[in-house]
Write an enzyme that holds these catalytic residues in place. Sequence first.
Site, PDB file in Angstrom:
ATOM      1  N   GLY A 160       0.832  -1.194   0.000  1.00  0.00           N
ATOM      2  CA  GLY A 160       0.000   0.000   0.000  1.00  0.00           C
ATOM      3  C   GLY A 160       0.867   1.244   0.000  1.00  0.00           C
ATOM      4  O   GLY A 160       0.974   1.943   1.019  1.00  0.00           O
ATOM      5  N   SER A 218       1.719   3.334  -3.503  1.00  0.00           N
ATOM      6  CA  SER A 218       1.319   4.282  -4.546  1.00  0.00           C
ATOM      7  C   SER A 218      -0.103   4.792  -4.328  1.00  0.00           C
ATOM      8  O   SER A 218      -0.987   4.056  -3.894  1.00  0.00           O
ATOM      9  CB  SER A 218       1.412   3.626  -5.921  1.00  0.00           C
ATOM     10  OG  SER A 218       2.734   3.239  -6.206  1.00  0.00           O
ATOM     11  N   SER A 229      -0.659  -4.581  -6.477  1.00  0.00           N
ATOM     12  CA  SER A 229      -0.623  -5.927  -7.050  1.00  0.00           C
ATOM     13  C   SER A 229      -1.032  -6.981  -6.033  1.00  0.00           C
ATOM     14  O   SER A 229      -0.595  -6.962  -4.880  1.00  0.00           O
ATOM     15  CB  SER A 229       0.782  -6.235  -7.571  1.00  0.00           C
ATOM     16  OG  SER A 229       1.105  -5.407  -8.655  1.00  0.00           O
ATOM     17  N   GLU A 237      13.594  -3.788  -2.219  1.00  0.00           N
ATOM     18  CA  GLU A 237      12.670  -3.868  -3.348  1.00  0.00           C
ATOM     19  C   GLU A 237      13.373  -3.683  -4.681  1.00  0.00           C
ATOM     20  O   GLU A 237      13.066  -4.357  -5.665  1.00  0.00           O
ATOM     21  CB  GLU A 237      11.572  -2.811  -3.198  1.00  0.00           C
ATOM     22  CG  GLU A 237      10.584  -2.813  -4.355  1.00  0.00           C
ATOM     23  CD  GLU A 237       9.491  -1.775  -4.216  1.00  0.00           C
ATOM     24  OE1 GLU A 237       8.714  -1.620  -5.166  1.00  0.00           O
ATOM     25  OE2 GLU A 237       9.424  -1.116  -3.162  1.00  0.00           O
TER      26      GLU A 237
END
Length: 373
Positions: A127, A129, A161, A244
């Site tokens: 959570g 963007s 996603s 990431e």
Amino acid sequence: MKPTPRPESCAELRDQVRRLTTEWRDAGRYIPRSDSWLRSFDLEFSKELAAHGLVAMTYPKEFGGAGRTHVERLAVTEELLRAGAPVAAHWIGDRQIGPAILRHGSRRLQEEIVPQIASGDAVFCLGMSEPEAGSDLASVRTSAEPVEGGWRVNGHKIWTSQAHNATHAYLLARTERTERKHEGLTEFVVDMKAEGVLVTPIVDLSGEHHFNEVRFENAFVPAHRVIGEVGGGWRQVVEQLSFERGGAERVLSSYPVLVELIAETARQTDDRELNALLGSLVARLAVLRRLCFEVAQAMDAGQAPVQQAAALKYLGNAFERDVIDALRRTDLTRDATPDSVFGQALLASPGFGLRGGAAEVLLSLIARQEARS
């Protein structure tokens, strides 16, 4: 600092993954695809990997991990991506949420969440963007206000996603309004089944659904679900982005396309220009894999290689787009469908330069590193 892995341990892990993926593929239990770490979801496969000690590899054994190095984990992730295996169910949680909780979370949060990631029982979505914020994470508007026993969250996330499959969400929210937008941000773990968490699918042009919008309408988050310091989220999230951005998925998302290009070049041995192009791509891949290795080494040394990871992602994005463009030179794309290796990669490619930070953001990080050196 983790011990240096033995070269034979990485080779053994690669062999283990190759046997497992070959067994599943040959049994028809999955079809290799591009961008598998984001789009190919199979919870059963993730749980089998977990049962073999191939999830949460770098986590301490007391939390269900294997106590291995990031270099060893890199060997496993490279093989999974090379095989186009369905790893989306565990990827986000394993890659960055578990490490973030281990670094900054309370003992209670570690004991509650980390073993679930290690077993494959906790499926995370990101959570981060938000609409109109783009890659500027510091511009988030989602708010979390303190209430008795925890926090009340209101806001809107997008491009999330696998939110429709997730059991938990990592959430970056604003807990204080300040003049400096990088201050007053806090990280949370949110139960996706909590009242007030609403998921709406975003279906892409091919009809595929892995993106979602997530709205939080007075959703309650218990106080112990805060990751680290209240208001200290920006420093933590920048550190988390090294996990990431610095992995093999920034280089190997389109690897099945490269495999097809290699096979086609072998058939067209008289096309010197195509051979030279392939040689250039393979050389670039070797360099990018070395960068992945160096990022993993830095993590094993206890560092958060933010700038190195940004450089890897920036260069990896360009490489993956160039692999796709190279295949256009062949006849293999003439009758390509959205389900073909080329079609999958082509449809995913617009996101290569956005997810995890747009090029401008990455170049800014790299420039700051150069200015300090």
